[in-house]
Design a protein around this motif. Structure first.
Motif, PDB file in Angstrom:
ATOM      1  N   ASN A   1      20.697   4.975  44.960  1.00 55.26           N
ATOM      2  CA  ASN A   1      20.424   5.073  43.545  1.00 55.26           C
ATOM      3  C   ASN A   1      21.615   5.682  42.819  1.00 55.26           C
ATOM      4  N   VAL A   2      21.963   5.067  41.691  1.00 55.66           N
ATOM      5  CA  VAL A   2      23.124   5.493  40.924  1.00 55.66           C
ATOM      6  C   VAL A   2      22.654   6.228  39.672  1.00 55.66           C
ATOM      7  N   ILE A   3      23.301   7.352  39.402  1.00 59.77           N
ATOM      8  CA  ILE A   3      23.051   8.144  38.202  1.00 59.77           C
ATOM      9  C   ILE A   3      24.402   8.446  37.578  1.00 59.77           C
ATOM     10  N   VAL A   4      24.493   8.278  36.265  1.00 60.39           N
ATOM     11  CA  VAL A   4      25.718   8.591  35.540  1.00 60.39           C
ATOM     12  C   VAL A   4      25.415   9.749  34.596  1.00 60.39           C
ATOM     13  N   VAL A   5      26.219  10.799  34.683  1.00 60.96           N
ATOM     14  CA  VAL A   5      26.062  11.940  33.787  1.00 60.96           C
ATOM     15  C   VAL A   5      27.096  11.780  32.678  1.00 60.96           C
ATOM     16  N   GLN A   6      26.588  11.582  31.466  1.00 55.55           N
ATOM     17  CA  GLN A   6      27.465  11.398  30.309  1.00 55.55           C
ATOM     18  C   GLN A   6      27.682  12.740  29.626  1.00 55.55           C
TER      19      GLN A   6
ATOM     20  N   MET B   1      34.778  21.883   7.802  1.00 59.73           N
ATOM     21  CA  MET B   1      34.977  21.198   9.068  1.00 59.73           C
ATOM     22  C   MET B   1      35.604  19.832   8.780  1.00 59.73           C
ATOM     23  N   PRO B   2      36.722  19.464   9.458  1.00 57.78           N
ATOM     24  CA  PRO B   2      37.358  18.163   9.234  1.00 57.78           C
ATOM     25  C   PRO B   2      36.397  17.013   9.548  1.00 57.78           C
ATOM     26  N   ALA B   3      36.591  15.883   8.882  1.00 64.81           N
ATOM     27  CA  ALA B   3      35.697  14.721   9.029  1.00 64.81           C
ATOM     28  C   ALA B   3      35.643  14.196  10.455  1.00 64.81           C
ATOM     29  N   ASN B   4      36.721  14.315  11.223  1.00 71.65           N
ATOM     30  CA  ASN B   4      36.726  13.773  12.584  1.00 71.65           C
ATOM     31  C   ASN B   4      36.240  14.765  13.636  1.00 71.65           C
ATOM     32  N   THR B   5      35.789  15.931  13.211  1.00 75.56           N
ATOM     33  CA  THR B   5      35.279  16.940  14.138  1.00 75.56           C
ATOM     34  C   THR B   5      33.783  16.756  14.325  1.00 75.56           C
ATOM     35  N   ILE B   6      33.345  16.782  15.569  1.00 79.63           N
ATOM     36  CA  ILE B   6      31.923  16.640  15.885  1.00 79.63           C
ATOM     37  C   ILE B   6      31.282  18.017  15.812  1.00 79.63           C
ATOM     38  N   PRO B   7      30.205  18.152  15.052  1.00 77.72           N
ATOM     39  CA  PRO B   7      29.553  19.459  14.986  1.00 77.72           C
ATOM     40  C   PRO B   7      28.973  19.848  16.333  1.00 77.72           C
ATOM     41  N   PRO B   8      28.804  21.156  16.585  1.00 78.14           N
ATOM     42  CA  PRO B   8      28.278  21.606  17.873  1.00 78.14           C
ATOM     43  C   PRO B   8      26.929  20.980  18.214  1.00 78.14           C
ATOM     44  N   SER B   9      26.175  20.581  17.218  1.00 78.37           N
ATOM     45  CA  SER B   9      24.866  19.975  17.476  1.00 78.37           C
ATOM     46  C   SER B   9      24.989  18.475  17.721  1.00 78.37           C
ATOM     47  N   GLY B  10      26.205  17.976  18.027  1.00 82.88           N
ATOM     48  CA  GLY B  10      26.431  16.555  18.282  1.00 82.88           C
ATOM     49  C   GLY B  10      25.647  16.060  19.486  1.00 82.88           C
ATOM     50  N   ALA B  11      26.007  14.901  19.951  1.00 80.92           N
ATOM     51  CA  ALA B  11      25.292  14.242  21.052  1.00 80.92           C
ATOM     52  C   ALA B  11      25.192  15.148  22.274  1.00 80.92           C
ATOM     53  N   PRO B  12      24.002  15.235  22.861  1.00 76.30           N
ATOM     54  CA  PRO B  12      23.824  16.080  24.047  1.00 76.30           C
ATOM     55  C   PRO B  12      24.335  15.395  25.312  1.00 76.30           C
ATOM     56  N   CYS B  13      24.509  16.175  26.341  1.00 75.04           N
ATOM     57  CA  CYS B  13      24.767  15.625  27.664  1.00 75.04           C
ATOM     58  C   CYS B  13      23.508  14.870  28.071  1.00 75.04           C
ATOM     59  N   ARG B  14      23.687  13.713  28.677  1.00 70.09           N
ATOM     60  CA  ARG B  14      22.524  12.928  29.088  1.00 70.09           C
ATOM     61  C   ARG B  14      22.792  12.236  30.407  1.00 70.09           C
ATOM     62  N   VAL B  15      21.709  11.715  30.984  1.00 68.51           N
ATOM     63  CA  VAL B  15      21.760  11.040  32.276  1.00 68.51           C
ATOM     64  C   VAL B  15      21.370   9.586  32.087  1.00 68.51           C
ATOM     65  N   VAL B  16      22.115   8.689  32.722  1.00 67.52           N
ATOM     66  CA  VAL B  16      21.748   7.271  32.777  1.00 67.52           C
ATOM     67  C   VAL B  16      21.320   6.997  34.215  1.00 67.52           C
ATOM     68  N   VAL B  17      20.107   6.485  34.364  1.00 68.07           N
ATOM     69  CA  VAL B  17      19.549   6.184  35.680  1.00 68.07           C
ATOM     70  C   VAL B  17      19.511   4.664  35.836  1.00 68.07           C
ATOM     71  N   CYS B  18      20.158   4.154  36.871  1.00 67.80           N
ATOM     72  CA  CYS B  18      20.126   2.720  37.159  1.00 67.80           C
ATOM     73  C   CYS B  18      18.772   2.384  37.781  1.00 67.80           C
ATOM     74  N   ARG B  19      18.131   1.362  37.259  1.00 66.50           N
ATOM     75  CA  ARG B  19      16.836   0.920  37.780  1.00 66.50           C
ATOM     76  C   ARG B  19      16.745  -0.600  37.630  1.00 66.50           C
ATOM     77  N   ASP B  20      17.296  -1.321  38.608  1.00 72.51           N
ATOM     78  CA  ASP B  20      17.239  -2.774  38.520  1.00 72.51           C
ATOM     79  C   ASP B  20      17.102  -3.374  39.906  1.00 72.51           C
ATOM     80  N   CYS B  21      18.059  -4.182  40.314  1.00 70.64           N
ATOM     81  CA  CYS B  21      17.902  -4.985  41.534  1.00 70.64           C
ATOM     82  C   CYS B  21      17.855  -4.159  42.809  1.00 70.64           C
TER      83      CYS B  21
END
Length: 123
Positions: free
Chosen positions: A59-64, A1-21
């Motif tokens: 409420n704001v949610i960001v799906v990464q 696998m080339p060095a710049n290729t991310i393996p399938p087990s790379g970073a998962p999809c995640r959610v950022v939940v805004c919780r402030d003002c």
């Protein structure tokens, strides 16, 4: 696998939940913000953030996207006015299915899609 290729087990999809003002506060009445965050955390990876500077859409949610989604060209998806438990469940289901770049976004979430603050006003 080339060095710049991310393996399938790379970073998962995640959610950022805004919780402030505005997001996650009594300013958005009738929403159990703690339950919303807990429900998401029970199903998908969640990060809680301070103000995302789009308060009028609380409420704001960001799906990464996951590493796989990013490799497919996906970008984060910003969702606003996520004040309904059904929308929370739709987001969690999409993330579990793979999220941006991996699974098609449920059409119902088109109603919640907003432009990130840094992209507003760009022609």
């Amino acid at each position: 696998m080339p060095a710049n290729t991310i393996p399938p087990s790379g970073a998962p999809c995640r959610v950022v939940v805004c919780r402030d003002c505005c997001c996650g506060t009594p300013k958005v009445a009738g929403v159990d913000h703690d339950a919303q965050t807990a429900r998401l955390r029970a199903q998908v990876p969640v990060r809680v953030s301070d103000c995302l500077d789009i308060c009028e859409q609380a409420n704001v949610i960001v799906v990464q996207p996951s590493a796989e989604g990013r490799a497919a060209g996906a970008r984060p998806v910003w969702l606003g006015l996520v004040n309904d438990p059904g929308a929370t469940e739709d987001i969690a289901a999409w993330v579990r299915a793979g999220g941006p770049g991996v699974a098609p976004r449920p059409e119902i979430l088109d109603l919640y899609t907003v432009t990130p603050p840094r992209q507003r006003g760009i022609a």
